[in-house]
Design a protein around this motif. Structure first.
Motif, PDB file in Angstrom:
ATOM      1  N   GLY A 265     -42.096   4.052  29.791  1.00  0.00           N
ATOM      2  CA  GLY A 265     -40.979   4.516  28.982  1.00  0.00           C
ATOM      3  C   GLY A 265     -41.304   4.458  27.500  1.00  0.00           C
ATOM      4  N   ASN A 266     -40.308   4.781  26.684  1.00  0.00           N
ATOM      5  CA  ASN A 266     -40.496   4.828  25.234  1.00  0.00           C
ATOM      6  C   ASN A 266     -41.706   5.667  24.838  1.00  0.00           C
ATOM      7  OD1 ASN A 266     -38.254   3.199  24.301  1.00  0.00           O
ATOM      8  ND2 ASN A 266     -39.296   1.458  25.219  1.00  0.00           N
ATOM      9  N   THR A 267     -41.893   6.765  25.540  1.00  0.00           N
ATOM     10  CA  THR A 267     -43.004   7.659  25.236  1.00  0.00           C
ATOM     11  C   THR A 267     -42.718   8.443  23.963  1.00  0.00           C
ATOM     12  OG1 THR A 267     -41.997   9.311  26.696  1.00  0.00           O
ATOM     13  CG2 THR A 267     -43.712   7.905  27.645  1.00  0.00           C
ATOM     14  N   PRO A 268     -43.764   8.901  23.278  1.00  0.00           N
ATOM     15  CA  PRO A 268     -43.558   9.606  22.002  1.00  0.00           C
ATOM     16  C   PRO A 268     -42.776  10.912  22.163  1.00  0.00           C
ATOM     17  CG  PRO A 268     -45.849   8.915  22.255  1.00  0.00           C
ATOM     18  CD  PRO A 268     -45.190   8.700  23.579  1.00  0.00           C
ATOM     19  N   ILE A 269     -42.101  11.278  21.081  1.00  0.00           N
ATOM     20  CA  ILE A 269     -41.438  12.570  20.979  1.00  0.00           C
ATOM     21  C   ILE A 269     -42.023  13.278  19.762  1.00  0.00           C
ATOM     22  CG2 ILE A 269     -39.238  13.778  20.686  1.00  0.00           C
ATOM     23  CD1 ILE A 269     -37.870  11.204  21.702  1.00  0.00           C
ATOM     24  N   VAL A 270     -42.518  14.493  19.968  1.00  0.00           N
ATOM     25  CA  VAL A 270     -43.160  15.228  18.879  1.00  0.00           C
ATOM     26  C   VAL A 270     -42.377  16.496  18.582  1.00  0.00           C
ATOM     27  CG1 VAL A 270     -45.277  16.328  18.066  1.00  0.00           C
ATOM     28  CG2 VAL A 270     -45.414  14.314  19.547  1.00  0.00           C
TER      29      VAL A 270
ATOM     30  N   LYS B 262     -30.339  -4.298  36.482  1.00  0.00           N
ATOM     31  CA  LYS B 262     -31.043  -3.849  35.281  1.00  0.00           C
ATOM     32  C   LYS B 262     -32.447  -4.443  35.289  1.00  0.00           C
ATOM     33  CE  LYS B 262     -27.451  -1.771  33.400  1.00  0.00           C
ATOM     34  NZ  LYS B 262     -27.402  -0.303  33.199  1.00  0.00           N
ATOM     35  N   PHE B 263     -33.432  -3.614  34.946  1.00  0.00           N
ATOM     36  CA  PHE B 263     -34.807  -4.095  34.878  1.00  0.00           C
ATOM     37  C   PHE B 263     -35.445  -3.651  33.566  1.00  0.00           C
ATOM     38  CE2 PHE B 263     -34.211  -3.500  39.568  1.00  0.00           C
ATOM     39  CZ  PHE B 263     -34.284  -4.841  39.911  1.00  0.00           C
ATOM     40  N   LYS B 264     -36.387  -4.448  33.088  1.00  0.00           N
ATOM     41  CA  LYS B 264     -37.122  -4.122  31.867  1.00  0.00           C
ATOM     42  C   LYS B 264     -38.497  -3.559  32.226  1.00  0.00           C
ATOM     43  CE  LYS B 264     -34.899  -7.743  29.081  1.00  0.00           C
ATOM     44  NZ  LYS B 264     -35.122  -8.961  28.265  1.00  0.00           N
ATOM     45  N   PRO B 265     -39.127  -2.821  31.316  1.00  0.00           N
ATOM     46  CA  PRO B 265     -40.486  -2.325  31.559  1.00  0.00           C
ATOM     47  C   PRO B 265     -41.450  -3.485  31.796  1.00  0.00           C
ATOM     48  CG  PRO B 265     -39.512  -1.233  29.659  1.00  0.00           C
ATOM     49  CD  PRO B 265     -38.593  -2.367  30.020  1.00  0.00           C
ATOM     50  N   ILE B 266     -42.429  -3.267  32.652  1.00  0.00           N
ATOM     51  CA  ILE B 266     -43.408  -4.323  32.917  1.00  0.00           C
ATOM     52  C   ILE B 266     -44.827  -3.914  32.535  1.00  0.00           C
ATOM     53  CG2 ILE B 266     -42.087  -5.525  34.691  1.00  0.00           C
ATOM     54  CD1 ILE B 266     -43.626  -3.987  36.802  1.00  0.00           C
ATOM     55  N   LEU B 267     -45.085  -2.620  32.374  1.00  0.00           N
ATOM     56  CA  LEU B 267     -46.401  -2.151  31.940  1.00  0.00           C
ATOM     57  C   LEU B 267     -46.293  -1.258  30.701  1.00  0.00           C
ATOM     58  CD1 LEU B 267     -48.266  -1.295  35.289  1.00  0.00           C
ATOM     59  CD2 LEU B 267     -48.836  -3.105  33.665  1.00  0.00           C
ATOM     60  N   GLY B 268     -45.163  -1.358  30.018  1.00  0.00           N
ATOM     61  CA  GLY B 268     -44.962  -0.514  28.846  1.00  0.00           C
ATOM     62  C   GLY B 268     -44.479   0.883  29.186  1.00  0.00           C
TER      63      GLY B 268
ATOM     64  N   GLU C  15     -32.261   6.154  39.190  1.00  0.00           N
ATOM     65  CA  GLU C  15     -31.750   5.149  38.263  1.00  0.00           C
ATOM     66  C   GLU C  15     -32.807   4.811  37.216  1.00  0.00           C
ATOM     67  OE1 GLU C  15     -28.378   3.166  37.053  1.00  0.00           O
ATOM     68  OE2 GLU C  15     -28.587   4.472  38.808  1.00  0.00           O
ATOM     69  N   GLY C  16     -34.056   4.706  37.657  1.00  0.00           N
ATOM     70  CA  GLY C  16     -35.137   4.418  36.725  1.00  0.00           C
ATOM     71  C   GLY C  16     -35.373   5.538  35.730  1.00  0.00           C
ATOM     72  N   MET C  17     -35.097   6.761  36.129  1.00  0.00           N
ATOM     73  CA  MET C  17     -35.298   7.918  35.260  1.00  0.00           C
ATOM     74  C   MET C  17     -34.274   7.987  34.126  1.00  0.00           C
ATOM     75  SD  MET C  17     -37.925   9.516  36.162  1.00  0.00           S
ATOM     76  CE  MET C  17     -39.034   9.427  37.568  1.00  0.00           C
ATOM     77  N   LYS C  18     -33.124   7.373  34.306  1.00  0.00           N
ATOM     78  CA  LYS C  18     -32.058   7.477  33.303  1.00  0.00           C
ATOM     79  C   LYS C  18     -32.470   6.930  31.936  1.00  0.00           C
ATOM     80  CE  LYS C  18     -28.055   7.165  36.416  1.00  0.00           C
ATOM     81  NZ  LYS C  18     -26.863   6.342  36.752  1.00  0.00           N
ATOM     82  N   SER C  19     -33.470   6.057  31.911  1.00  0.00           N
ATOM     83  CA  SER C  19     -33.870   5.423  30.655  1.00  0.00           C
ATOM     84  C   SER C  19     -34.305   6.443  29.608  1.00  0.00           C
ATOM     85  CB  SER C  19     -35.005   4.420  30.902  1.00  0.00           C
ATOM     86  OG  SER C  19     -36.143   5.070  31.457  1.00  0.00           O
ATOM     87  N   ILE C  20     -34.722   7.609  30.051  1.00  0.00           N
ATOM     88  CA  ILE C  20     -35.206   8.623  29.111  1.00  0.00           C
ATOM     89  C   ILE C  20     -34.085   9.120  28.203  1.00  0.00           C
ATOM     90  CG2 ILE C  20     -34.837  10.741  30.467  1.00  0.00           C
ATOM     91  CD1 ILE C  20     -37.748  11.491  29.728  1.00  0.00           C
ATOM     92  N   ALA C  21     -32.845   9.051  28.679  1.00  0.00           N
ATOM     93  CA  ALA C  21     -31.710   9.531  27.893  1.00  0.00           C
ATOM     94  C   ALA C  21     -31.561   8.757  26.589  1.00  0.00           C
ATOM     95  CB  ALA C  21     -30.428   9.454  28.720  1.00  0.00           C
ATOM     96  N   GLU C  22     -31.710   7.431  26.660  1.00  0.00           N
ATOM     97  CA  GLU C  22     -31.591   6.601  25.469  1.00  0.00           C
ATOM     98  C   GLU C  22     -32.664   6.941  24.441  1.00  0.00           C
ATOM     99  OE1 GLU C  22     -29.509   4.290  24.329  1.00  0.00           O
ATOM    100  OE2 GLU C  22     -28.114   4.455  26.016  1.00  0.00           O
ATOM    101  N   GLU C  23     -33.811   7.422  24.921  1.00  0.00           N
ATOM    102  CA  GLU C  23     -34.938   7.694  24.033  1.00  0.00           C
ATOM    103  C   GLU C  23     -34.828   9.033  23.313  1.00  0.00           C
ATOM    104  OE1 GLU C  23     -38.465   7.166  26.421  1.00  0.00           O
ATOM    105  OE2 GLU C  23     -37.610   5.377  27.356  1.00  0.00           O
ATOM    106  N   ILE C  24     -33.984   9.928  23.822  1.00  0.00           N
ATOM    107  CA  ILE C  24     -33.853  11.246  23.183  1.00  0.00           C
ATOM    108  C   ILE C  24     -32.464  11.469  22.582  1.00  0.00           C
ATOM    109  CG2 ILE C  24     -35.619  12.296  24.651  1.00  0.00           C
ATOM    110  CD1 ILE C  24     -33.394  13.580  26.302  1.00  0.00           C
ATOM    111  N   LYS C  25     -31.588  10.479  22.684  1.00  0.00           N
ATOM    112  CA  LYS C  25     -30.209  10.694  22.236  1.00  0.00           C
ATOM    113  C   LYS C  25     -30.109  10.944  20.739  1.00  0.00           C
ATOM    114  CE  LYS C  25     -28.900   5.802  21.653  1.00  0.00           C
ATOM    115  NZ  LYS C  25     -27.986   4.739  22.131  1.00  0.00           N
ATOM    116  N   HIS C  26     -31.059  10.403  19.957  1.00  0.00           N
ATOM    117  CA  HIS C  26     -31.004  10.596  18.503  1.00  0.00           C
ATOM    118  C   HIS C  26     -31.209  12.056  18.110  1.00  0.00           C
ATOM    119  CE1 HIS C  26     -35.303  10.215  19.318  1.00  0.00           C
ATOM    120  NE2 HIS C  26     -35.523  10.829  18.175  1.00  0.00           N
TER     121      HIS C  26
END
Length: 336
Positions: free
Chosen positions: A45-50, A37-43, A171-182
């Motif tokens: 991910g967590n891109t806006p959703i409009v 598991k790795f965390k973001p290092i330059l910010g 594997e790195g791309m999977k993080s987007i799922a958590e950001e759109i699951k809501h």
């Protein structure tokens, strides 16, 4: 602990040893075990959703072009290069003159890894300048195929990011799922040629129990999926040169992408330059300063609606930043 294996020839790698592709048959590899598991290092991910509306349907744009280097590739590159750092690699290599190359140079620099980016000599001078400014060693080749061959040779000592085949990129791309699951998305629209974002999004959603229809959008000239499945929509024109982010004609992960389309009851849409121009103008008029490749997502949503798909709660990926192409985009939009 993790290891890599090949579904095609049966190769099984050593535990915690990285291979950018199968050393026996050069196919894509898959992960066995639990990846790190790795965390973001330059910010990244967590891109806006409009939220937007198309014919009274609520649709959502995922602004991946607002990642640190202006592309969704930052997710996969960050994960891959943090793994490289963990494995004590001193250098990285990638064959790309576009978004992946720039991302590799930026994240390598941040992690103290020397990057080597192999690009055709005819690549735009501006991109070469960006790469050098980020500290990359720019290696020029005669052709795109030769660039790939050089990168493979350099992978003997450097970590090959290899976004078209590297399983850790997915594997790195999977993080987007958590950001759109809501949103509880019903459909996902992705411009794609190497299928990293396409597959990563699907696998990530599946892991958290969300089933969404997956729609791959490709350019007219490089629609690799069209050889295997009938598009649900195809533009009438012949060219798609504006979608330079969809230039890959032979994708190692194509059979994985086909399986996902079938499993999710999704589909393929093929878009030409004329419709890309229209989509680009509309997106810029709405304030989305994206590259031409991203315009296929908007057109795909319009066409799906016209084909009587219920596009309510569909998410469209806007993948790359148009500010890298400001001169080209001005010419395109001014002529429409």
């Amino acid at each position: 602990m993790w290891s890599l294996f090949c579904k095609k020839c049966g190769f099984e790698g050593e535990e915690n040893k990285y291979y950018p592709y199968c050393p026996v048959c050069k196919s894509s590899l898959y992960i066995k075990g639990i990846p790190p598991k790795f965390k973001p290092i330059l910010g990244e991910g967590n891109t806006p959703i409009v939220k937007e509306s198309i014919n009274k349907n609520d649709v959502y744009f995922k602004l991946e072009y607002l990642n640190p280097t202006g592309s969704f590739k930052d997710r996969g590159v960050s994960y891959s290069l943090q793994l490289a750092s963990q494995l004590k690699y001193k250098c990285s290599v990638e064959d790309s003159s576009g978004n992946t190359g720039i991302s590799t140079a930026a994240f390598s620099s941040r992690l103290g890894i020397k990057s080597k980016i192999v690009i055709p000599k005819y690549a735009p001078p501006g991109k070469k300048s960006i790469l050098r400014s980020l500290g990359a060693e720019v290696i020029e080749s005669e052709t795109r195929d030769e660039a790939s061959n050089i990168a493979e040779e350099l992978s003997r000592e450097c970590f090959y990011v290899s976004h078209a085949r590297n399983p850790f990129f997915i594997e790195g791309m999977k993080s987007i799922a958590e950001e759109i699951k809501h949103i509880n998305p019903r459909g996902i629209v992705v411009p794609t040629s190497s299928f990293s974002l396409f597959l990563g999004t699907y696998y990530g959603l599946k892991e958290i129990g969300i089933n969404a229809k997956m729609f791959a959008v490709q350019g007219k000239e490089t629609a690799s999926l069209r050889e295997f499945i009938e598009p649900i929509y195809e533009s009438k024109g012949k060219e798609s040169k504006l979608a330079d982010g969809l230039a890959l004609k032979k994708a190692p992960r194509i059979y994985d992408a086909l399986s996902v389309i079938k499993e999710s009851n999704g589909g393929l849409l093929v878009i030409d330059d004329e419709e890309i121009k229209l989509g680009l103008k509309k997106l810029w008029n709405l304030g989305y300063m994206v590259e031409p490749t991203s315009a296929v997502s908007y057109i795909a949503l319009i066409k799906l609606n016209e084909l009587n798909y219920d596009i309510n709660r569909y998410v469209a990926m806007l993948t790359g930043n148009g500010l890298k192409f400001y001169d080209l985009i001005e010419k395109i939009i001014s002529k429409i």
